[in-house]
Design a protein around this motif. Structure first.
Motif, short mmCIF file in Angstrom:
data_model
loop_
_atom_site.label_atom_id
_atom_site.label_comp_id
_atom_site.label_asym_id
_atom_site.label_seq_id
_atom_site.Cartn_x
_atom_site.Cartn_y
_atom_site.Cartn_z
N ILE A 1 3.22 6.70 5.17
CA ILE A 1 3.21 6.58 6.38
C ILE A 1 4.51 6.78 7.57
O ILE A 1 4.91 7.00 8.22
CB ILE A 1 2.19 6.63 7.02
CG1 ILE A 1 1.24 7.55 6.48
CG2 ILE A 1 1.93 6.80 8.66
CD1 ILE A 1 0.82 8.92 7.04
N PRO B 1 -3.45 -1.38 12.80
CA PRO B 1 -2.73 0.20 12.56
C PRO B 1 -1.81 0.41 12.98
O PRO B 1 -1.91 0.26 13.84
CB PRO B 1 -3.73 0.56 12.64
CG PRO B 1 -5.23 0.05 12.65
CD PRO B 1 -4.69 -1.03 12.89
N PHE B 2 -0.70 0.48 13.05
CA PHE B 2 0.32 1.17 14.19
C PHE B 2 0.23 2.91 14.49
O PHE B 2 -0.41 3.33 13.91
CB PHE B 2 1.81 1.14 13.73
CG PHE B 2 1.59 1.05 12.05
CD1 PHE B 2 2.85 2.88 12.31
CD2 PHE B 2 2.41 0.46 10.84
CE1 PHE B 2 2.36 3.33 11.23
CE2 PHE B 2 2.53 1.30 9.28
CZ PHE B 2 2.13 2.61 10.38
N LEU C 1 7.74 8.70 6.26
CA LEU C 1 7.31 9.88 7.16
C LEU C 1 7.52 9.65 8.96
O LEU C 1 8.58 10.26 9.70
CB LEU C 1 5.84 10.39 6.36
CG LEU C 1 5.91 11.38 5.53
CD1 LEU C 1 4.97 12.09 5.56
CD2 LEU C 1 7.49 12.24 6.02
N GLU D 1 0.91 -1.44 -0.25
CA GLU D 1 -0.11 0.14 0.31
C GLU D 1 0.81 0.82 0.05
O GLU D 1 1.35 1.54 0.96
CB GLU D 1 -0.89 0.09 1.22
CG GLU D 1 -1.89 -0.76 1.61
CD GLU D 1 -3.45 -0.71 0.24
OE1 GLU D 1 -3.45 0.69 0.41
OE2 GLU D 1 -3.80 -1.41 -0.09
N ASP E 1 0.41 4.48 0.67
CA ASP E 1 -0.26 5.03 1.04
C ASP E 1 0.74 5.01 2.91
O ASP E 1 1.44 5.62 3.53
CB ASP E 1 -1.72 5.41 2.16
CG ASP E 1 -2.63 5.84 0.79
OD1 ASP E 1 -1.87 6.38 -0.62
OD2 ASP E 1 -3.65 5.72 0.37
N ILE E 2 0.22 3.76 2.61
CA ILE E 2 1.28 3.12 4.36
C ILE E 2 3.11 2.69 4.27
O ILE E 2 3.52 3.80 5.15
CB ILE E 2 0.45 1.54 4.57
CG1 ILE E 2 -1.19 1.50 4.22
CG2 ILE E 2 0.97 0.96 6.07
CD1 ILE E 2 -0.70 1.81 5.51
#
Lengths: 126, 635
Positions: free
Chosen positions: A18, A106-107, A21, A12, A14-15
């Motif tokens: 994130i 989700p972390f 970052l 993914e 997006d994952i």
């Protein structure tokens, strides 16, 4: 917290973004990205990081299969699974397969660098 | 003039008059005959039956008179005061009661009056049969005797007529009731035939007596193929719950029925095509004049179950698909909030924090949905092991400690004296306890206390979470464990939550073969509990303790059980039918006594068992064994 080289594998985008970052900005780490098992293996052949964060549900070659492949490489890099599948028997399977530990998805972005560090330094036992 | 006095039984008299039917002219017109006879008898121009009502006298079959007059000026009002006497006024002009009566001074100018009361069977004078003339007269005793006879005849006629009418009205009522019943019966049949609910009834032995249209469709057989030919238990397919032996199947179905209770269950039914389908049944025992047997309502739940599975799968997929974007959202918001991507102004920070909290709530909801779906589908394999109850409790307390401190609620646990072990998946049970504790904290007032008590109860280990919250009504308690069952708290303060917590608690507990429930009194807090199986694995000391406890328990029960064997065996001596029961009783005691080390009891029972198992039983031998068994109680 020491600055580390990390390979983050997730299908993914997006994952990946994130995670990158979070680890870079909060943890001060250097992060490389891979979107699949084969990509991860390629990345490992180029340069060996200090830890691999590996998604379990990857399309095609899944996390555990990728881990098996990584173990055949001439490097002893620790691998941490990042996954939503964290039932006890699943976690036991990951550990039996040679994973260092498991981080639940989700972390929590604020906690992610700390979790990675704890697993790496052995202060957190899965 | 003197107005007529009021009889002492006036109220009852008026009621009797009302009931007689005379007033409403329902009476047989043959009254005319008596009146005419009376007029002929006295050779007078006026005669009538006069009914003395509350305010008026009413004339019936009158000759030479109009309809009636006010009671106050009536002659008959005086006549009825003495129900058994004829009132005779030879010349009204000479009578102080009547000389200035308007009926005397004016039309119809009465001079002579003779009236005999008409009396019903209860002695009420309803009125009179009277004769009148415009001239004074002296009637003969024969004339007066005849008048009295005629009046009595009318009284009898009234009585008989009343009885006839009440019999008639009873008959009408019965006929109406019968029609009504028939209609209702038709209606019941129409309902039974027209309803979509499959209904079958059986006689007391289980043989089918009726099969309605819906049941015909459900089972795929015409009623004619079933009624009187098949038995209820033959409709059911063999499954885990339904044994292959038909008699046993019948017992599974009817065993739980006690008195007027209804037994509900789920099982598979045979369809005429040979297929089986999942069905829900509810079975009742009916004992009435019409049916002495059983009524079963059957419902196809195959479709429902498929739908349920589909819903769960959908829920699972959707939830799973939600997880990834939620991770991103929470991650992004967390990064923003942390300030590492650049500082945020006060209000920006505030809304980002709100968004982050919202995303976390969504994640919890998705987690709960996934859990529930997995448990519901049996896709959450349990990793059962022997766990110390105290440790599970400690973990759960740890998990809610932060929330409790924040809410100003005290958390207390009350462990039992001895170490208890439960046979559970520790993660799941910590989740269950955390859920219960979390709820309790959420609903407690600030300064309140949440108590977690655990200990043995009825062969299981009960964990009970006691709060001092607003409590629950019975209706709320009933629906609380359903999915998304958010009930309005009695203190009117809504709490955040997914509405799935207790559904998960129930599902997980049930998957462990346990039970869950709540007891609550409005305004006095609630106690949520789960009962879980105790772990059979124990350390040796504990095992010894347990064995000692069980042995003591058995020893206490022993005299009763020995007495049972003695009684059954003695009965078996005279009644061969009872022999099996005696053998079984001896066999049971033989085994258990052996297990607990009551050797002499065990040996004696084995000998009795063997003796009774032979084709002929020697009374003396049995007697000796019984004495031995009785004596063995000493050890």
């Amino acid at each position: 917290m020491p600055s580390r080289d990390i390979l983050l594998v997730d299908d993914e985008p997006d994952i990946r973004r994130i995670g990158q970052l979070t680890l870079e900005r909060l943890g001060g780490h250097r992060v490389r990205l891979a979107a699949s098992g084969p990509e991860a293996l390629d990345a490992l052949r180029t340069a060996v990081p200090e830890v691999v964060l590996l998604d379990v549900m990857l399309p095609g070659m899944d996390g555990p299969t990728t881990l098996q492949a990584i173990r055949k490489l001439p490097c002893a890099v620790p691998v941490i699974f990042v996954t939503a599948k964290v039932q006890r028997h699943e976690v036991e399977q990951y550990l039996a397969a040679g994973a260092l530990g498991v981080i639940k998805k989700p972390f929590d972005p604020l906690g992610l660098p700390g979790e990675v560090e704890a697993l790496l330094t052995g202060s957190k036992r899965p | 003039m003197i107005a007529p006095p009021i009889p002492s039984n006036e109220v009852a008299r008026l009621a009797a008059l009302e009931a007689s039917g005379l007033k409403s002219r329902l009476i047989d017109p043959a009254l005319d005959e008596e009146v005419q006879l009376a007029a002929l008898l006295f050779d007078v121009p006026m005669a009538t039956v006069s009914l003395v009502d509350a305010d008026r006298q009413l004339f019936r079959s009158a000759i030479g008179l109009s309809n009636g007059t006010p009671r106050a000026i009536s002659f008959c009002g005086h006549a009825i005061i003495q129900p058994d006497r004829t009132l005779v006024v030879g010349d009204a002009h000479e009578d102080e009661r009547f000389h200035d009566n308007p009926l005397v001074t004016g039309n119809p100018n009465i001079r002579f009056y003779a009236g005999h009361p008409i009396v019903d069977r209860s002695g009420h004078a309803l009125g009179t049969l009277c004769v009148l003339d415009r001239q004074p007269r002296q009637p003969t005793p024969q004339q007066l005797g005849a008048l009295a006879m005629l009046a009595r005849r009318i009284g009898e006629r009234v009585q008989l007529d009343g009885e006839r009418r009440s019999a008639e009205s009873r008959e009408v009522e019965v006929r109406r009731a019968l029609t009504d019943l028939a209609q209702r019966n038709d209606m019941a049949r129409a309902i039974e035939a027209g309803t979509q609910v499959a209904i079958v009834s059986t006689d007391a032995e289980g043989l089918l007596r009726t099969v309605n249209a819906a049941a015909e469709r459900l089972l795929g057989s015409p009623a004619a193929a079933l009624v009187g030919k098949r038995r209820l238990e033959q409709l059911f397919a063999v499954s885990e719950r339904m044994p292959a032996d038909e008699e046993e199947r019948w017992r599974v179905l009817t065993g739980p029925l006690q008195g007027t209770t209804t037994h509900r269950g789920e099982a598979h039914l045979h369809h005429a095509t040979g297929q089986q389908f999942a069905a829900r049944y509810s079975l009742s025992r009916v004992s009435s004049a019409v049916l002495d047997g059983y009524v079963a309502v059957l419902e196809d739940i195959e479709g429902q179950q498929a739908l349920e599975r589909y819903k769960d799968e959908l829920l699972g997929t959707v939830s799973h698909e939600l997880r990834t974007p939620l991770t991103t959202i929470r991650g992004s918001l967390g990064l923003l909030e942390s300030g590492v991507l650049g500082p945020l102004s006060g209000e920006s920070l505030e809304v980002v924090a709100l968004a982050r909290q919202g995303s976390e709530r969504l994640i919890r909801l998705v987690d709960d949905l996934l859990d529930l779906e997995k448990v519901g589908n049996g896709r959450m394999p349990l990793d059962r092991r022997s766990c110390e109850a105290g440790q599970l409790v400690e973990q759960a307390l740890q998990a809610v400690r932060g929330a409790a401190e924040h809410a100003g609620v005290e958390l207390v646990s009350e462990p039992p004296a001895a170490t208890l072990k439960v046979d559970v998946d520790p993660d799941r049970i910590v989740q269950v306890l955390t859920n219960l504790l979390g709820n309790a904290v959420k609903f407690s007032p600030r300064g309140g206390r949440v108590l977690l008590r655990f200990g043995r109860q009825g062969g299981r280990v009960r964990f009970a979470v006691v709060d001092q919250g607003p409590g629950l009504t019975d209706a709320q308690q009933a629906q609380l464990f359903r999915r998304f069952a958010r009930v309005e708290p009695l203190d009117g303060r809504p709490r955040p939550g997914t509405g799935l917590g207790l559904a998960i608690v129930r599902a997980l507990t049930e998957q462990h073969g346990g039970l869950s429930g709540v007891e609550s009194v409005r305004g006095a807090g609630s106690t949520f509990w789960v009962d879980l199986p105790e772990s059979p694995m124990r350390d040796p000391a504990e095992t010894q303790q347990l064995i000692a406890a069980l042995r003591a328990e058995f020893a206490a029960d022993l005299p009763r059980r020995v007495e049972e064997v003695l009684a059954e065996s003695r009965r078996a001596l005279t009644d061969p039918e009872a022999r099996q029961a005696a053998v079984r009783a001896a066999h049971r005691l033989h085994g258990t006594a052996g297990t607990y080390g009551f050797a002499r009891v065990s040996t004696a029972c084995a000998a009795i068992e063997e003796l009774l198992g032979r084709p002929t039983v020697e009374e003396t031998a049995l007697q000796e064994l019984l004495t031995r068994l009785e004596g063995s109680l000493a050890d």
